[in-house]
Design a protein around this motif. Sequence first.
Motif, PDB file in Angstrom:
ATOM      1  N   TYR A   1       0.791  -1.228   0.000  1.00 54.03           N
ATOM      2  CA  TYR A   1       0.000   0.000   0.000  1.00 54.03           C
ATOM      3  C   TYR A   1       0.827   1.283   0.000  1.00 54.03           C
ATOM      4  O   TYR A   1       0.276   2.383   0.123  1.00 54.03           O
ATOM      5  CB  TYR A   1      -0.999   0.029   1.153  1.00 54.03           C
ATOM      6  N   LEU A   2       2.133   1.196  -0.177  1.00 53.25           N
ATOM      7  CA  LEU A   2       2.925   2.419  -0.237  1.00 53.25           C
ATOM      8  C   LEU A   2       2.710   3.116  -1.578  1.00 53.25           C
ATOM      9  O   LEU A   2       2.563   2.473  -2.616  1.00 53.25           O
ATOM     10  CB  LEU A   2       4.407   2.119  -0.036  1.00 53.25           C
ATOM     11  N   THR A   3       2.715   4.427  -1.545  1.00 56.83           N
ATOM     12  CA  THR A   3       2.534   5.225  -2.751  1.00 56.83           C
ATOM     13  C   THR A   3       3.872   5.400  -3.476  1.00 56.83           C
ATOM     14  O   THR A   3       4.940   5.059  -2.942  1.00 56.83           O
ATOM     15  CB  THR A   3       1.979   6.601  -2.400  1.00 56.83           C
ATOM     16  N   ALA A   4       3.803   5.992  -4.667  1.00 58.52           N
ATOM     17  CA  ALA A   4       5.031   6.281  -5.399  1.00 58.52           C
ATOM     18  C   ALA A   4       5.917   7.238  -4.599  1.00 58.52           C
ATOM     19  O   ALA A   4       7.149   7.087  -4.567  1.00 58.52           O
ATOM     20  CB  ALA A   4       4.696   6.873  -6.764  1.00 58.52           C
ATOM     21  N   GLU A   5       5.292   8.207  -3.944  1.00 59.84           N
ATOM     22  CA  GLU A   5       6.051   9.145  -3.113  1.00 59.84           C
ATOM     23  C   GLU A   5       6.694   8.423  -1.936  1.00 59.84           C
ATOM     24  O   GLU A   5       7.854   8.692  -1.590  1.00 59.84           O
ATOM     25  CB  GLU A   5       5.125  10.253  -2.621  1.00 59.84           C
ATOM     26  N   ASP A   6       5.951   7.507  -1.313  1.00 55.32           N
ATOM     27  CA  ASP A   6       6.507   6.732  -0.198  1.00 55.32           C
ATOM     28  C   ASP A   6       7.738   5.947  -0.650  1.00 55.32           C
ATOM     29  O   ASP A   6       8.747   5.894   0.061  1.00 55.32           O
ATOM     30  CB  ASP A   6       5.470   5.748   0.339  1.00 55.32           C
ATOM     31  N   MET A   7       7.636   5.315  -1.809  1.00 50.56           N
ATOM     32  CA  MET A   7       8.730   4.469  -2.303  1.00 50.56           C
ATOM     33  C   MET A   7       9.987   5.284  -2.574  1.00 50.56           C
ATOM     34  O   MET A   7      11.107   4.782  -2.450  1.00 50.56           O
ATOM     35  CB  MET A   7       8.297   3.731  -3.562  1.00 50.56           C
ATOM     36  N   ALA A   8       9.799   6.541  -2.929  1.00 51.11           N
ATOM     37  CA  ALA A   8      10.948   7.406  -3.202  1.00 51.11           C
ATOM     38  C   ALA A   8      11.608   7.908  -1.926  1.00 51.11           C
ATOM     39  O   ALA A   8      12.714   8.464  -1.983  1.00 51.11           O
ATOM     40  CB  ALA A   8      10.510   8.593  -4.059  1.00 51.11           C
ATOM     41  N   GLN A   9      10.936   7.707  -0.792  1.00 51.72           N
ATOM     42  CA  GLN A   9      11.439   8.230   0.481  1.00 51.72           C
ATOM     43  C   GLN A   9      11.578   7.131   1.533  1.00 51.72           C
ATOM     44  O   GLN A   9      11.455   7.397   2.724  1.00 51.72           O
ATOM     45  CB  GLN A   9      10.506   9.326   0.999  1.00 51.72           C
ATOM     46  N   LEU A  10      11.838   5.903   1.117  1.00 48.27           N
ATOM     47  CA  LEU A  10      11.911   4.793   2.052  1.00 48.27           C
ATOM     48  C   LEU A  10      13.044   4.966   3.047  1.00 48.27           C
ATOM     49  O   LEU A  10      14.137   5.425   2.701  1.00 48.27           O
ATOM     50  CB  LEU A  10      12.124   3.481   1.293  1.00 48.27           C
ATOM     51  N   GLN A  11      12.787   4.587   4.285  1.00 46.55           N
ATOM     52  CA  GLN A  11      13.871   4.486   5.257  1.00 46.55           C
ATOM     53  C   GLN A  11      14.864   3.427   4.774  1.00 46.55           C
ATOM     54  O   GLN A  11      14.478   2.467   4.104  1.00 46.55           O
ATOM     55  CB  GLN A  11      13.313   4.094   6.623  1.00 46.55           C
ATOM     56  N   PRO A  12      16.139   3.570   5.101  1.00 50.14           N
ATOM     57  CA  PRO A  12      17.141   2.620   4.596  1.00 50.14           C
ATOM     58  C   PRO A  12      16.806   1.160   4.921  1.00 50.14           C
ATOM     59  O   PRO A  12      17.013   0.274   4.090  1.00 50.14           O
ATOM     60  CB  PRO A  12      18.427   3.068   5.295  1.00 50.14           C
ATOM     61  N   GLU A  13      16.276   0.914   6.136  1.00 56.12           N
ATOM     62  CA  GLU A  13      15.947  -0.462   6.510  1.00 56.12           C
ATOM     63  C   GLU A  13      14.806  -1.007   5.651  1.00 56.12           C
ATOM     64  O   GLU A  13      14.837  -2.163   5.212  1.00 56.12           O
ATOM     65  CB  GLU A  13      15.559  -0.538   7.990  1.00 56.12           C
ATOM     66  N   VAL A  14      13.787  -0.194   5.414  1.00 57.09           N
ATOM     67  CA  VAL A  14      12.630  -0.642   4.640  1.00 57.09           C
ATOM     68  C   VAL A  14      13.035  -0.944   3.197  1.00 57.09           C
ATOM     69  O   VAL A  14      12.460  -1.824   2.554  1.00 57.09           O
ATOM     70  CB  VAL A  14      11.504   0.409   4.695  1.00 57.09           C
ATOM     71  N   ALA A  15      14.044  -0.250   2.694  1.00 61.75           N
ATOM     72  CA  ALA A  15      14.503  -0.478   1.324  1.00 61.75           C
ATOM     73  C   ALA A  15      15.041  -1.892   1.124  1.00 61.75           C
ATOM     74  O   ALA A  15      15.123  -2.368  -0.013  1.00 61.75           O
ATOM     75  CB  ALA A  15      15.565   0.554   0.948  1.00 61.75           C
ATOM     76  N   PHE A  16      15.399  -2.576   2.205  1.00 63.52           N
ATOM     77  CA  PHE A  16      15.857  -3.968   2.102  1.00 63.52           C
ATOM     78  C   PHE A  16      14.689  -4.927   1.865  1.00 63.52           C
ATOM     79  O   PHE A  16      14.879  -6.045   1.404  1.00 63.52           O
ATOM     80  CB  PHE A  16      16.588  -4.386   3.377  1.00 63.52           C
ATOM     81  N   GLU A  17      13.466  -4.507   2.223  1.00 66.08           N
ATOM     82  CA  GLU A  17      12.311  -5.386   2.078  1.00 66.08           C
ATOM     83  C   GLU A  17      11.842  -5.403   0.627  1.00 66.08           C
ATOM     84  O   GLU A  17      12.094  -4.462  -0.132  1.00 66.08           O
ATOM     85  CB  GLU A  17      11.199  -4.926   3.020  1.00 66.08           C
ATOM     86  N   PRO A  18      11.151  -6.465   0.211  1.00 67.95           N
ATOM     87  CA  PRO A  18      10.782  -6.599  -1.197  1.00 67.95           C
ATOM     88  C   PRO A  18       9.806  -5.516  -1.651  1.00 67.95           C
ATOM     89  O   PRO A  18       8.757  -5.303  -1.022  1.00 67.95           O
ATOM     90  CB  PRO A  18      10.143  -7.988  -1.269  1.00 67.95           C
ATOM     91  N   ALA A  19      10.140  -4.850  -2.761  1.00 72.23           N
ATOM     92  CA  ALA A  19       9.277  -3.795  -3.285  1.00 72.23           C
ATOM     93  C   ALA A  19       7.901  -4.328  -3.650  1.00 72.23           C
ATOM     94  O   ALA A  19       6.895  -3.616  -3.537  1.00 72.23           O
ATOM     95  CB  ALA A  19       9.937  -3.139  -4.499  1.00 72.23           C
ATOM     96  N   SER A  20       7.855  -5.593  -4.060  1.00 73.29           N
ATOM     97  CA  SER A  20       6.572  -6.187  -4.451  1.00 73.29           C
ATOM     98  C   SER A  20       5.605  -6.286  -3.277  1.00 73.29           C
ATOM     99  O   SER A  20       4.389  -6.382  -3.468  1.00 73.29           O
ATOM    100  CB  SER A  20       6.786  -7.575  -5.049  1.00 73.29           C
ATOM    101  N   ALA A  21       6.132  -6.267  -2.057  1.00 74.75           N
ATOM    102  CA  ALA A  21       5.285  -6.309  -0.865  1.00 74.75           C
ATOM    103  C   ALA A  21       4.988  -4.926  -0.322  1.00 74.75           C
ATOM    104  O   ALA A  21       4.249  -4.797   0.655  1.00 74.75           O
ATOM    105  CB  ALA A  21       5.958  -7.151   0.223  1.00 74.75           C
ATOM    106  N   LEU A  22       5.531  -3.900  -0.959  1.00 76.53           N
ATOM    107  CA  LEU A  22       5.401  -2.539  -0.461  1.00 76.53           C
ATOM    108  C   LEU A  22       4.584  -1.633  -1.379  1.00 76.53           C
ATOM    109  O   LEU A  22       3.706  -0.904  -0.921  1.00 76.53           O
ATOM    110  CB  LEU A  22       6.788  -1.914  -0.267  1.00 76.53           C
ATOM    111  N   TYR A  23       4.860  -1.683  -2.687  1.00 76.74           N
ATOM    112  CA  TYR A  23       4.318  -0.687  -3.612  1.00 76.74           C
ATOM    113  C   TYR A  23       2.899  -1.026  -4.039  1.00 76.74           C
ATOM    114  O   TYR A  23       2.643  -2.077  -4.620  1.00 76.74           O
ATOM    115  CB  TYR A  23       5.217  -0.567  -4.835  1.00 76.74           C
ATOM    116  N   GLY A  24       1.984  -0.103  -3.763  1.00 78.71           N
ATOM    117  CA  GLY A  24       0.572  -0.306  -4.082  1.00 78.71           C
ATOM    118  C   GLY A  24       0.055   0.587  -5.182  1.00 78.71           C
ATOM    119  O   GLY A  24      -1.145   0.853  -5.238  1.00 78.71           O
ATOM    120  N   GLY A  25       0.933   1.071  -6.060  1.00 80.75           N
ATOM    121  CA  GLY A  25       0.523   1.955  -7.139  1.00 80.75           C
ATOM    122  C   GLY A  25       0.721   3.409  -6.778  1.00 80.75           C
ATOM    123  O   GLY A  25       1.097   3.742  -5.653  1.00 80.75           O
ATOM    124  N   PRO A  26       0.491   4.306  -7.720  1.00 81.47           N
ATOM    125  CA  PRO A  26       0.766   5.729  -7.490  1.00 81.47           C
ATOM    126  C   PRO A  26       0.157   6.288  -6.209  1.00 81.47           C
ATOM    127  O   PRO A  26       0.807   7.045  -5.491  1.00 81.47           O
ATOM    128  CB  PRO A  26       0.159   6.405  -8.733  1.00 81.47           C
TER     129      PRO A  26
END
Length: 290
Positions: free
Chosen positions: A190-215
């Motif tokens: 459920y993360l937005t495109a803006e969220d994905m561009a501002q991920l905390q360093p730890e969260v960036a290790f987690e799979p994007a497919s489980a994070l990104y929910g569209g724009p």
Amino acid sequence: MTSYEAVRRTRAVLTEHGLPDAAFEGDILVQEVMGVRQPVRTLPERTLTEAQQETLADMTRRRCCHEPLQYLCGAWEFYGLPFSVGEGVLIPRQDTEVLVEEVLRLRRGTAATRLLDLCSGSGCIPAAVAVHLSGVTGDVVELSARALPYLRRNLNRHAPALHIWEGDALAPPAELRQNTYDIITCNPPYLTAEDMAQLQPEVAFEPASALYGGPDGLDFYRRLTPLWSRRLAQGGWLLYEVGQGQAHAVQQLLEQAGLTGCRILPDLAGIGRVVLGQRKERISDDGKSG
């Protein structure tokens, strides 16, 4: 190096690298290396072997590079239960416990519950429900080949009665779509495109497919709701975890799907975290209510 000295040194290194919870994490890393599950200060002082010191140094280095502590430990607690986690699977978080609490409240006193969990990841939601509620059977769905080993391991440990489907919750097999459920749960990306561009360093290790929910973060809710709300038994509930600021939009989607009693539940920070609605009428196979 003694265990006490190992904790002091590890905490100091983590602090130097700006880790905000250095005291807590330093102790956890030493516990992991020593194979204990209680604060080191409560144990008799021990000497770490050379191999343990090398392992601790490697784990400390990786943590200073912001690799999640949960991945380094290989397991994390959720709702009082241990879950295997690692690279490729979303880390269970305390916010999700709000959803589990509500399922347990809704089904308290029932003899049996038919459960479906979508986008299951580590399986923390269905496993916690199955452990704390009697008579739980049903299905879980997960697409990621990297997450599936963790899901299988966790459900084999906590909820062996649940059947794992390897596949896409948005395009499930016909056999699965014929079932009905008392409870359907989902913590989708459920993360937005803006969220994905501002991920905390730890969260960036987690799979994007489980994070990104569209724009706007709502893609999965839009597609899952009309598909799966039809598979609720009469009186059944659909429960979603949602991101900050998304609760009212998701509530509208549930209402548009014909669910009633829709409401929003806050997490410990007061943020709308869970949205749920009930199927009052049975939906026939031709899509008509009655």
